[in-house]
Design a protein around this motif. Structure first.
Motif, short mmCIF file in Angstrom:
data_model
loop_
_atom_site.label_atom_id
_atom_site.label_comp_id
_atom_site.label_asym_id
_atom_site.label_seq_id
_atom_site.Cartn_x
_atom_site.Cartn_y
_atom_site.Cartn_z
N MET A 120 25.59 17.26 -30.64
CA MET A 120 25.94 18.41 -30.20
C MET A 120 26.72 17.52 -29.26
N LEU A 121 28.17 18.41 -29.08
CA LEU A 121 29.60 17.79 -28.27
C LEU A 121 28.91 18.69 -26.48
N PRO A 122 29.48 17.26 -25.51
CA PRO A 122 29.89 17.55 -24.85
C PRO A 122 30.32 19.12 -24.28
N VAL A 123 31.30 19.86 -24.22
CA VAL A 123 31.07 21.50 -24.27
C VAL A 123 29.58 22.86 -25.30
N GLU A 124 29.05 22.35 -25.67
CA GLU A 124 28.03 22.76 -26.21
C GLU A 124 26.80 22.34 -25.18
N LEU A 125 26.68 20.82 -24.71
CA LEU A 125 25.45 20.99 -24.25
C LEU A 125 26.21 21.07 -22.65
N ASP A 126 27.54 21.77 -21.96
CA ASP A 126 28.12 22.48 -21.28
C ASP A 126 26.95 23.62 -21.34
N GLU A 127 27.66 24.67 -22.58
CA GLU A 127 27.07 25.79 -22.74
C GLU A 127 25.50 25.66 -22.86
N LEU A 128 24.67 24.56 -22.81
CA LEU A 128 23.16 25.33 -22.79
C LEU A 128 22.86 24.81 -21.67
N ILE A 129 23.51 24.32 -20.76
CA ILE A 129 22.86 23.71 -19.63
C ILE A 129 23.44 25.45 -18.66
N GLU A 130 24.95 26.42 -18.88
CA GLU A 130 24.68 27.92 -18.15
C GLU A 130 23.59 28.39 -19.22
N LYS A 131 23.00 29.12 -19.77
CA LYS A 131 21.87 29.36 -20.25
C LYS A 131 20.81 28.67 -19.75
N ILE A 132 21.00 27.40 -19.75
CA ILE A 132 19.39 27.17 -18.75
C ILE A 132 19.16 27.98 -17.13
N ILE A 133 20.37 27.42 -16.81
CA ILE A 133 20.17 28.00 -15.46
C ILE A 133 19.68 29.40 -15.28
N SER A 134 21.03 30.57 -16.60
CA SER A 134 20.91 31.57 -16.69
C SER A 134 19.24 32.27 -16.34
N GLN A 135 18.55 31.66 -17.78
CA GLN A 135 16.80 31.78 -17.97
C GLN A 135 16.05 31.07 -17.15
N LYS A 136 16.42 30.72 -16.59
CA LYS A 136 15.15 30.18 -15.58
C LYS A 136 14.39 29.46 -16.32
N CYS A 137 14.27 29.01 -16.84
CA CYS A 137 13.07 28.67 -18.23
C CYS A 137 13.45 27.54 -19.46
N GLU A 138 12.34 26.68 -19.90
CA GLU A 138 12.18 25.64 -20.48
C GLU A 138 11.90 26.67 -21.69
N THR A 139 12.04 26.26 -23.30
CA THR A 139 11.56 27.14 -24.37
C THR A 139 10.74 26.01 -25.20
N GLN A 140 10.53 26.77 -26.84
CA GLN A 140 9.89 26.19 -27.87
C GLN A 140 11.02 24.94 -27.96
N ASN A 141 12.31 25.06 -27.92
CA ASN A 141 12.70 23.75 -28.52
C ASN A 141 13.78 23.07 -27.32
N ILE A 142 13.85 23.47 -25.46
CA ILE A 142 14.32 22.92 -24.80
C ILE A 142 13.21 22.49 -23.76
N GLU A 143 13.24 20.61 -23.97
CA GLU A 143 12.54 20.92 -22.44
C GLU A 143 13.42 20.12 -20.60
N ILE A 144 12.71 20.33 -19.58
CA ILE A 144 13.36 19.97 -18.84
C ILE A 144 13.39 19.20 -17.46
N LYS A 145 14.14 17.65 -17.71
CA LYS A 145 14.18 16.96 -16.96
C LYS A 145 14.23 16.49 -15.83
N LYS A 146 13.95 15.89 -14.32
CA LYS A 146 15.20 15.66 -13.72
C LYS A 146 15.47 14.31 -13.17
#
Length: 487
Positions: free
Chosen positions: A1-27
């Protein structure tokens, strides 16, 4: 993935405020998490893998806190991945999101012949995980076995049942079978009958196999009581809905006997409970139109009987046929077998879990053993003006859903609604998107449905392009609209 795509993914995570089937969050603010192997395993064992995002604090309202050291994190995550079997090879992306350094690690799906991916120090049974929602759960012994059975070519249909003997096989059925064998396989038919039964997987060491009992025994359920079909009609769209008189089911029945008997009984049940409408053609001729194409229904039930898992792990689980007000569902024990994914069904020859049952049914009741079942189901639904079938495979269960004309999910049956969704897709794909991302954007569970119903027509019209046109079936394929850049 490109950095800009990672930025979009971060925005999506912040908006949804949850992990998903294919997204895991670590501090990862002070170092890498001690336990990563369960996520490595869970993502590697699921279709399309998954992404671990380091630098977001889930417990603090998904605040982007950044990682302690991007370079050191990548080294240590890579070293942790070396503890997996097969070895996991993460693909890293680093971005500076509003002053915080965030790192993503894309975990690819491992190949079917190498699954399950597991944590070596814990061993295959205790170290294998499966992703369920936002959690990585230990695989059951059966789930691990389901991979082993393919890799080691274990034929559960050939196991014998202690209490049975050759006298339990119907002699008249065998006489007819040998008669047909002379026409279909003349060279085989010249052998001794006992030898034929052994070579065809009907007997082993003078005892009937599971295949033999399911094909030629009058009542195989005397030995395996749950190897049957349960069928029910529900007054509504979910089990548990109560009818006008308080009944849980409008109709319910259990079908037993050999496979041909169960096929005939279950097909008659569906046919009896299907709604019918009268169609008058341009010539004034009257014809009945069934709620579901009967040819498709037959293929689905037959496929369930042939391809279900006949191992000791699932012998207490019947095939289920459920008729809801808006759909027909047929589900059988045993997930999708072999190398194919759900999205490959009907496009590539499938590995066969029970080749002896499949081959013998071709002789006994003239079934086709040419991998034509899935294309036939799809074509029959299309000819009836109905949505494509939905195929699902998860945690040891495979199901097929046929939707009737009452099903109207987000105006799918409306040309106007279809056009609106196409516009949504084209706007969304100004940047390259995967089929799963498009399905999630449309809030549609099946990416297979989205590809069939929307993406492929847009490609045919030249409105959507492929980022990897030379490999249209690549699991890394993305789609973009117009003349947008592929980068």
């Amino acid at each position: 993935m490109l950095p800009v795509e990672l930025d979009e993914l971060i925005e999506k995570i912040i908006s949804q405020k949850c992990e998903t089937q294919n997204i895991e969050i670590k501090k990862a603010g002070k170092g890498i998490p001690e336990k990563l192997y369960d996520t490595f395993s869970g993502f590697s064992n699921q279709m399309n893998g998954g992404i671990i995002v380091f630098g977001i604090d889930e417990k603090n309202d998904f605040e982007v806190t950044g990682v302690y050291d991007a370079q050191d994190l990548q080294v240590k995550v890579t070293n942790a991945a070396l503890q997996m079997e097969p070895v996991v090879r993460p693909f890293f992306t680093v971005t500076n999101y509003k002053g915080a350094i965030v790192v993503s690690a894309e975990i690819p799906e491992c190949s079917s012949d190498e699954k399950p991916c597991f944590y070596k120090p814990a061993g295959r049974i205790r170290g294998s995980y499966v992703r369920v929602g936002d959690a990585d759960l230990p695989m059951s012994e059966y789930e691990v076995y389901s991979y082993e059975v393919y890799k080691k070519k274990i034929r559960d249909e050939l196991r014998t049942v202690d209490r049975s003997n050759k006298e339990d096989l119907n002699k008249d059925v065998l006489v007819t079978y040998f008669s047909k064998l002379k026409l279909e396989k003349p060279h085989l038919s010249k052998l001794d009958e006992d030898k034929i039964l052994q070579l065809q997987g009907i007997t082993s060491n003078e005892k009937p196999t599971i295949a033999g009992l399911m094909l030629a025994c009058d009542y195989p359920q005397a030995f395996c009581p749950q190897l049957g079909i349960t069928a029910m009609v529900v007054d509504g769209t979910e089990i548990g809905t109560v009818g006008k008189s308080g009944e849980r089911f409008i109709d319910s029945k259990r079908f037993e006997g050999a496979i041909p008997d169960m096929l005939e009984g279950a097909l008659a049940f569906v046919n009896r409970n299907m709604k019918r409408s009268v169609i008058i053609d341009n010539a004034g001729k009257r014809a009945d139109k069934t709620e579901y194409p009967i040819i498709a229904v037959r293929e689905i039930i037959l496929n369930a009987l042939i391809h279900r898992d006949y191992s000791i792990y699932t012998e207490d689980l019947p095939i289920r046929v459920i008729m809801y007000s808006d759909r027909l569902v047929v589900e059988n024990p045993g997930g999708l077998y072999g190398r194919l994914t759900v999205n490959d069904l009907g496009k590539e020859p499938a590995d066969t879990r029970n080749p002896f049952i499949a081959g013998n049914l071709e002789i006994m009741i003239d079934t086709e053993n040419r991998f034509s079942g899935i294309p036939t189901i799809c074509e029959e639904m299309k000819k009836s003006g109905l949505e494509p079938p939905l195929f699902e495979s998860e945690r040891g269960r495979f199901s097929v859903t046929l939707y009737n004309s009452n099903h109207n999910e987000k105006n799918f049956c409306s040309n106007e609604g279809s056009g609106m969704l196409q516009e949504e897709i084209l706007n969304y794909c100004q940047r390259p998107r995967t089929k799963d991302e498009i399905a999630e954007m449309l809030n549609i569970k099946s990416s297979y449905y989205v590809v069939t119903k929307y993406i492929n027509p847009l490609i045919d019209e030249g409105k959507l392009m492929l980022t990897i046109p030379e490999k249209p079936k690549s699991k890394y394929q993305k789609y973009f609209s117009g003349l947008q850049s592929k980068s």
